[in-house]
Write a protein that holds these residues in place. Structure first.
Motif, PDB file in Angstrom:
ATOM      1  N   LEU B  58      -8.105  -2.179   4.039  1.00 35.13           N
ATOM      2  CA  LEU B  58      -8.455  -1.188   3.013  1.00 35.13           C
ATOM      3  C   LEU B  58      -9.728  -1.593   2.282  1.00 35.13           C
ATOM      4  CD1 LEU B  58      -7.674   1.282   1.214  1.00 35.13           C
ATOM      5  CD2 LEU B  58      -6.570  -0.365  -0.275  1.00 35.13           C
ATOM      6  N   THR B  61     -12.746  -1.090   4.408  1.00 35.06           N
ATOM      7  CA  THR B  61     -13.084   0.325   4.551  1.00 35.06           C
ATOM      8  C   THR B  61     -13.771   0.830   3.289  1.00 35.06           C
ATOM      9  OG1 THR B  61     -11.106   0.552   5.871  1.00 35.06           O
ATOM     10  CG2 THR B  61     -12.177   2.577   5.196  1.00 35.06           C
ATOM     11  N   ILE B  62     -13.233   0.436   2.128  1.00 38.01           N
ATOM     12  CA  ILE B  62     -13.818   0.910   0.865  1.00 38.01           C
ATOM     13  C   ILE B  62     -15.249   0.400   0.750  1.00 38.01           C
ATOM     14  CG2 ILE B  62     -13.689   0.745  -1.641  1.00 38.01           C
ATOM     15  CD1 ILE B  62     -10.683   0.797  -1.408  1.00 38.01           C
ATOM     16  N   LEU B  65     -17.361   2.379   2.960  1.00 36.96           N
ATOM     17  CA  LEU B  65     -17.437   3.754   2.448  1.00 36.96           C
ATOM     18  C   LEU B  65     -18.452   3.851   1.317  1.00 36.96           C
ATOM     19  CD1 LEU B  65     -15.875   6.588   2.478  1.00 36.96           C
ATOM     20  CD2 LEU B  65     -14.694   5.685   0.509  1.00 36.96           C
ATOM     21  N   TRP B  73     -16.089   9.636   6.835  1.00 35.74           N
ATOM     22  CA  TRP B  73     -14.824  10.348   7.042  1.00 35.74           C
ATOM     23  C   TRP B  73     -15.097  11.586   7.872  1.00 35.74           C
ATOM     24  CZ3 TRP B  73     -13.013  10.240   1.235  1.00 35.74           C
ATOM     25  CH2 TRP B  73     -12.431   8.995   0.968  1.00 35.74           C
ATOM     26  N   ASP B  84      -8.356  12.540   2.428  1.00 36.02           N
ATOM     27  CA  ASP B  84      -8.380  12.006   1.066  1.00 36.02           C
ATOM     28  C   ASP B  84      -7.392  12.735   0.162  1.00 36.02           C
ATOM     29  OD1 ASP B  84      -9.957  14.121   1.574  1.00 36.02           O
ATOM     30  OD2 ASP B  84     -11.659  13.477   0.398  1.00 36.02           O
ATOM     31  N   MET B 420      -8.421   3.765   6.256  1.00 41.45           N
ATOM     32  CA  MET B 420      -8.229   3.941   4.812  1.00 41.45           C
ATOM     33  C   MET B 420      -6.763   4.256   4.512  1.00 41.45           C
ATOM     34  SD  MET B 420     -10.338   4.469   2.006  1.00 41.45           S
ATOM     35  CE  MET B 420      -9.779   4.780   0.350  1.00 41.45           C
ATOM     36  N   THR B 424      -4.107   1.739   2.666  1.00 40.73           N
ATOM     37  CA  THR B 424      -3.351   1.919   1.417  1.00 40.73           C
ATOM     38  C   THR B 424      -1.878   1.614   1.634  1.00 40.73           C
ATOM     39  OG1 THR B 424      -3.244   4.291   1.833  1.00 40.73           O
ATOM     40  CG2 THR B 424      -4.865   3.559   0.231  1.00 40.73           C
TER      41      THR B 424
END
Lengths: 181, 481
Positions: B58, B61-62, B65, B73, B84, B420, B424
């Protein structure tokens, strides 16, 4: 008996091992004329706080007041920003578009009311409190496990080191100890 | 029956909510030991390592991003919202069961909730934290997310409070704050228990700080109980408002398939449905691993199953009404949307959704199934998947083919949508692992109130007061008395 305080003494603590016994003892202590009584239990016992003469608290009132403040404040914030500070025409709606302000007003009521319930409860309980004399009593750590305690405070007009000890022992306490300040 | 209850002849035929043979001391010990024990169980370490990898996925990915932008995405116009918002709604929904268990069941005096409420509240907190990440990152410039809050700034700009997205910001942040307060408040007396049972000095200090000097004073308990009830009373409309507001994100729009009045109740029911499925998904393995069968009994699990069955039927009713509305509206676009939903290019997802959310959970009507933990666990997995699909069906299928065929577009998620989402899940489970190990997962003091010897018996008290009964230890009542 005089109101003279024993030096260095916070009160007298009696220990019980049964909820019925502690409620009975608390009632008898109250009937005997003691007023500055504290009781301790590992879980909430409604009868116990009633027995020592404590019936109402002001948590609900605080929460009501702060809830109202939250509601009025939340609405005022939206109205002021949308109509005065930053007027914005969105689809020809009035600047103070009441129906679309309701959800946030409601959330503000809940937010302030909940915060005041938590902070108010702690403040009225005088917590956080790093030191308190009752923790000096040997075995008091079981107040959060399986024991029940009654403490008559030394500033009670009827308090006397010997008399109160005899009285508490007469209630069938398992153990009676002095609470050092 | 009312008379029988009054005369105390009535024996509750249901199995007890606490196992036999527990007393004040053993409850404290059994729950506190999980937190205070030395070292870690091997299974815990192994599980934690796996879910922590998910968290790392995660975070990576963040980072990517934020570096590259939301273009990594799969969503693009007209499907501007996809994974999202699906994940946001899914996670928020999961959180709702926690509040339902801790607040609504408290107000309804369902004392069986006492053993699972702490667990469910923690689940709420972590689920809302996961949910919040998605819209915060979907803004594309997360470093200016503070624009969402009414903070005086040099640009002299203020948020537009007429937007349902602003309502969302307020609803979700309030929900997180109130859930955190509720959870922490429940923990204060338990931290005191841990402080008093801990053997090591650092544990005494740590839990001493967290307990804030709680000493179980009767007057403190009195205020505490009032505040706790009020928080429950405030959380109840709050939780209903949160998912209603989430559904307004859609319902206030004019997109076919979104513009319906049934959305708020249907979303709330779906949230509770999904949340109970997640509670059971987590509780069944934890209960077995930590031998908590005395606290989380079969009766708890059966009750959860019944709640799922009931809310599942409300959700089914919602699906049926959506069909009815699109037919009754006589709107070309609404009718086309429904046809597209059922038989369009993503149609298979709709039918999997019906299978997962409506058909399979009907097995819970049979008592045999409600007693079989493996079956319940599998059904819960289906519901978890089904509720995710429900949001996909509502969101993507309405957007990908709306009014003008020239604007139609097939949405396909990219690998980053999946990293993502599963990231989570890993983050959520990481938090749950830490919670289970470092915080009492079952409320110690609330479990004590369920014991028969914890009840104050007016008659016994009077006898003691008048000196009729011997003072001191009264014999402990046997279970089932």
């Amino acid at each position: 008996m005089t109101t003279q305080e024993e030096p260095g003494l916070y009160g007298m603590m009696a220990e019980f091992d049964d909820p019925n016994a502690v409620v009975a003892a608390a009632r008898r202590t109250y009937e005997a004329g003691y007023r500055k009584i504290n009781a301790y239990s590992p879980y909430p016992i409604e009868e116990l706080s009633e027995a020592i003469g404590y019936r109402r608290n002001y948590v609900s009132l605080t929460v009501l007041l702060f809830g109202l403040v939250g509601g009025l404040g939340g609405f005022a914030l939206q109205a002021w920003t949308s109509a005065i500070a930053y007027p914005l025409n969105v689809g020809g709606r009035p600047l103070i578009s009441t129906p679309s302000f309701i959800p946030i007003t409601f959330e503000c009521v809940v937010l302030l009311a909940a915060l005041s319930a938590f902070v108010g409860m702690l403040a009225m309980n005088r917590l956080p409190q790093p030191y308190h004399p009752v923790f000096n009593v040997p075995g008091f750590n079981r107040a959060s496990q399986d024991r029940f305690f009654i403490c008559v405070k030394a500033d009670d007009p009827n308090f006397s080191a010997t008399g109160t000890r005899a009285f508490l022992e007469g209630l069938g306490a398992k153990e009676v100890s002095d609470v050092e300040k | 029956m009312a008379d029988a209850v009054k005369n105390q002849d009535y024996v509750d035929p249901r199995p007890p909510v606490v196992g036999p043979g527990l007393d004040f001391r053993s409850i404290t010990q059994k729950i506190a030991d999980i937190v205070l024990m030395r070292g870690f169980k091997k299974g815990w370490v192994f599980g934690f390592a796996i879910v922590f990898l998910g968290s790392i996925m995660l975070f990576n990915t963040i980072a990517y991003l934020v570096l590259k932008g939301v273009g990594i995405w799969g969503n693009n116009i007209p499907v501007g919202w996809a994974f999202d918002i699906i994940n946001f709604v899914w996670w928020i929904g999961i959180g709702h069961a926690g509040t339902l268990i801790s607040a609504i069941l408290l107000l309804l005096r369902q004392s069986w909730r006492n053993s699972i409420n702490r667990f469910a509240e923690a689940m709420t907190l972590f689920a809302v934290a996961c949910a919040g990440m998605f819209p915060a990152l979907h803004t594309g410039r997360p470093w200016v997310d503070y624009w969402l809050f009414p903070i005086p700034n040099t640009m002299q700009m203020w948020p537009n409070f007429r937007s349902p997205l602003m309502w969302d910001v307020f609803a979700v942040t309030t929900y997180f704050t109130v859930s955190l307060l509720f959870w922490f408040m429940g923990l204060i007396p338990d931290f005191a228990s841990l402080r008093d049972t801990a053997k090591k000095k650092w544990q005494k200090i740590l839990f001493g700080i967290l307990a804030m000097g709680w000493r179980g004073d009767a007057k403190h308990w009195h205020r505490y109980e009032t505040a706790y009830l009020l928080l429950a009373g405030l959380s109840t409309p709050l939780v209903l408002s949160v998912h209603s507001v989430v559904s307004f994100d859609f319902a206030t729009g004019i997109v076919p398939g979104w513009h319906t009045t049934i959305f708020p109740p249907y979303f709330v029911a779906g949230a509770i449905y999904a949340g109970f499925a997640m509670v059971l998904t987590l509780a069944i393995p934890v209960r077995k691993y930590y031998h908590l069968e005395d606290f989380i009994t079969l009766r708890h699990i059966r009750n959860c199953c019944k709640v799922m069955l009931a809310t599942g039927l409300i959700v089914a009713y919602g699906y049926l009404m959506e069909q009815f509305f699109s037919w009754y509206s006589s709107s070309t676009y609404e009718m086309f949307m429904m046809k597209n939903r059922m038989f369009g290019p993503y149609g298979y997802m709709y039918w999997i959704l019906i299978l997962c959310n409506i058909l399979i959970p009907q097995l819970l009507w049979w008592k045999k199934m409600r007693d079989n933990l493996a079956v319940i666990f599998i059904i819960c997995m289906f519901i978890n998947v089904g509720m995710w699909l429900e949001r996909f069906v509502i969101i993507v299928m309405s957007l990908n083919r709306d009014f003008t065929p020239s604007a139609w577009y097939m949405y396909r998620p990219t690998i980053f949508d999946f990293t993502m989402f599963f990231g989570t899940v890993g983050f959520f489970l990481t938090c749950m692992f830490l919670f289970i190990r470092f915080v009492p997962m079952i409320p110690i003091f609330e479990m004590k109130t369920l014991l028969p010897e914890a009840q104050v018996d007016e008659k016994k008290v009077e006898d003691l007061e008048n000196g009729k009964a011997p003072v001191g230890a009264t014999p402990l009542p046997q279970f089932g008395d």
